[in-house]
Structure formats: structure tokens, C-alpha cells
Design a protein around this motif. Structure first.
Motif, PDB file in Angstrom:
ATOM      1  N   GLN A  37     -10.595   5.709 -27.595  1.00 41.84           N
ATOM      2  CA  GLN A  37     -10.930   6.930 -28.328  1.00 41.84           C
ATOM      3  C   GLN A  37      -9.901   7.185 -29.415  1.00 41.84           C
ATOM      4  OE1 GLN A  37     -11.210  10.588 -26.012  1.00 41.84           O
ATOM      5  NE2 GLN A  37     -12.322  11.620 -27.639  1.00 41.84           N
ATOM      6  N   THR A  38     -10.369   7.250 -30.654  1.00 38.25           N
ATOM      7  CA  THR A  38      -9.513   7.569 -31.801  1.00 38.25           C
ATOM      8  C   THR A  38     -10.184   8.653 -32.630  1.00 38.25           C
ATOM      9  OG1 THR A  38     -10.564   5.870 -33.167  1.00 38.25           O
ATOM     10  CG2 THR A  38      -8.577   5.221 -31.959  1.00 38.25           C
ATOM     11  N   PRO A  39      -9.406   9.423 -33.397  1.00 34.32           N
ATOM     12  CA  PRO A  39     -10.003  10.484 -34.216  1.00 34.32           C
ATOM     13  C   PRO A  39     -11.003   9.940 -35.238  1.00 34.32           C
ATOM     14  CG  PRO A  39      -7.645  10.799 -34.013  1.00 34.32           C
ATOM     15  CD  PRO A  39      -7.939   9.459 -33.424  1.00 34.32           C
TER      16      PRO A  39
ATOM     17  N   GLN B   9     -19.615  18.273 -37.319  1.00 34.16           N
ATOM     18  CA  GLN B   9     -18.332  17.761 -36.861  1.00 34.16           C
ATOM     19  C   GLN B   9     -17.555  18.857 -36.140  1.00 34.16           C
ATOM     20  OE1 GLN B   9     -16.047  16.162 -40.094  1.00 34.16           O
ATOM     21  NE2 GLN B   9     -14.810  14.872 -38.756  1.00 34.16           N
ATOM     22  N   THR B  87     -14.634  19.692 -27.032  1.00 37.82           N
ATOM     23  CA  THR B  87     -15.304  18.710 -27.880  1.00 37.82           C
ATOM     24  C   THR B  87     -16.501  18.161 -27.114  1.00 37.82           C
ATOM     25  OG1 THR B  87     -13.236  18.096 -28.967  1.00 37.82           O
ATOM     26  CG2 THR B  87     -15.067  16.557 -29.172  1.00 37.82           C
TER      27      THR B  87
END
Lengths: 114, 115
Positions: A37-39, B9, B87
Motif C-alpha cells: 500500500q502506497t499513497p 478521492q 479511508t
């Protein structure tokens, strides 16, 4: 039941080094999947193991490898670390393959590459 | 095309309001669509999931709507609460005869519920 355990939780390495991350699935679960998981890229599938066999592999270079032991615990290894490998590495366990509705994620290992 | 596109987003909703997150896919072989919720410092946790033979599924304040012809699906969070701030990820999966648990994730939506 205890949840999925990942060790270590945080790790700092330098470029060129290698790292091994560990995942202990929920007791009785035999399938383990790994995600990065990365931004920028979000959650990306790395690989999946069941009964010590790799069942599926994502689109990552050969520097990323993994294995599963007879007790279902799994490790992933990243060799020759690059700055772009900095990410949260998540492990998910499931009773078996094809049991997508019962995947449980661990808290992840935060890897920072300097 | 093994992608799932997620929007927005980020999302700011007033407490008590409705939060709506949308996802779209192209691969019609996908047959399982879960939503995950992730809090800081935690791994994603399964919220609710749906299969293509169902157009809507409700669990508590969470409802998934699925539009097979438009290859889109969405989650509605009714009566949004401060504790819903997290999120959210949509995902999709192909069964391949029960041979894999691989999930393709959307890019995530950061939801903030304001008092």
C-alpha cells in the motif's frame, strides 16, 4: 481468536539492503496474501500462498519474493531495496482459497527505505 | 482491464448526512465486489460485499448499489457519524474457479465526517 499478526510493525532500511517481513495468519487459516500500500498506487496485490504453494503473483519485480511454512505462517522478502519500496506491507489471511468474503488483514509493516 | 476506478478521492460530510462513494470497472469477469474501511495504523477491514446477481445490499447504515449494465457500484453511508471518518476502498475479484483470493482495489476515498 487472535487476529493477523505482522512483525515487525516498523522498519527502516537503506537502499541496497534486503528485508524480511513476517505474517502469522489467524489460527486455522491456510491462505495468506500480501499487498503493498502506497499513497500513489493504493493497494496492490503482491502474491498469495496456500498450503506452502504460491497460487498467484502480482506484477512486481523478482526482487519481491515470499514463502509459506507448514504452520501457514508466511514471510516476504525484498532484496536490493529501492526508495520506491517504501510502503505499508499488508498481509491478509483466509481459511482457504476461493473464500474471498473471509479475508482478514493485519495491521501491516511500515517499511521506510532511506 | 484489471482496474477499478474510485471517486471521489476525498469527501467531507456533515454528521447525519449521506456519504456516497463510487467505483467503476471494465472487466466483466469480476464477480465479487467488497468494500473495505481502513483507520490510520490499521489494516483494511471488510465492511460489506456484493455479487453481480444482486442490485442492492444493505447492512445497517451501509448500502451497496450495483449496476451491472453500467459496470459501476457504490456505497452509501446513511446518517454518517464521526466514527465513520476513515479511508474507504472498493475492490473487485474474479473467482477463477475458487483458485484465488486476489483482490483488485480502487485508489481509496478519505472520508471526514464533521460535527
Amino acid at each position: 481468536k487472535a487476529g493477523v499478526t505482522q512483525t515487525p510493525r516498523y522498519l527502516i532500511k537503506t537502499r541496497g539492503q534486503q528485508v524480511t517481513l513476517s505474517c502469522s495468519p489467524i489460527s486455522g487459516h491456510r491462505s495468506v496474501s500480501w499487498y503493498q500500500q502506497t499513497p500513489g498506487q493504493g493497494l496492490q496485490f503482491l502474491f498469495e500462498y496456500f498450503s506452502e504453494t504460491q497460487r498467484n503473483k502480482g506484477n512486481f519485480p523478482g526482487r519481491f519474493s515470499g514463502r509459506q511454512f507448514s504452520n501457514s505462517r508466511s514471510e516476504m522478502n525484498v532484496s536490493t531495496l529501492e526508495l520506491g519500496d517504501s510502503a505499508l506491507y499488508l498481509c491478509a489471511s483466509s481459511p482457504s482459497v476461493g473464500t474471498r468474503g473471509t479475508q482478514y488483514f493485519g495491521p501491516g509493516t511500515r517499511l521506510t527505505v532511506l | 482491464q484489471q482496474q477499478v476506478k474510485q471517486s471521489p478521492q476525498s469527501l467531507i460530510v456533515q454528521k447525519g448526512g449521506i456519504s456516497i462513494i463510487n467505483c467503476a470497472y471494465e472487466n466483466t469477469a469480476f464477480d465479487y465486489f467488497p468494500w473495505y474501511q481502513q483507520f490510520p495504523g490499521k489494516g483494511p477491514a471488510l465492511l460489506i460485499a456484493i455479487r453481480p446477481d444482486v442490485s442492492e445490499k444493505k447492512e445497517g447504515r451501509f448500502t451497496i448499489s450495483f449496476n451491472k449494465s453500467a459496470t459501476q457500484f457504490s456505497v452509501h453511508i446513511m446518517e454518517s457519524q464521526r466514527g465513520d471518518s476513515a479511508t474507504y476502498f472498493c475492490a473487485a475479484s474474479i473467482n477463477y474457479g475458487g483458485a484465488t483470493n486476489k483482490l483488485i482495489f480502487g485508489t481509496g476515498t478519505l472520508l471526514a465526517v464533521q460535527p
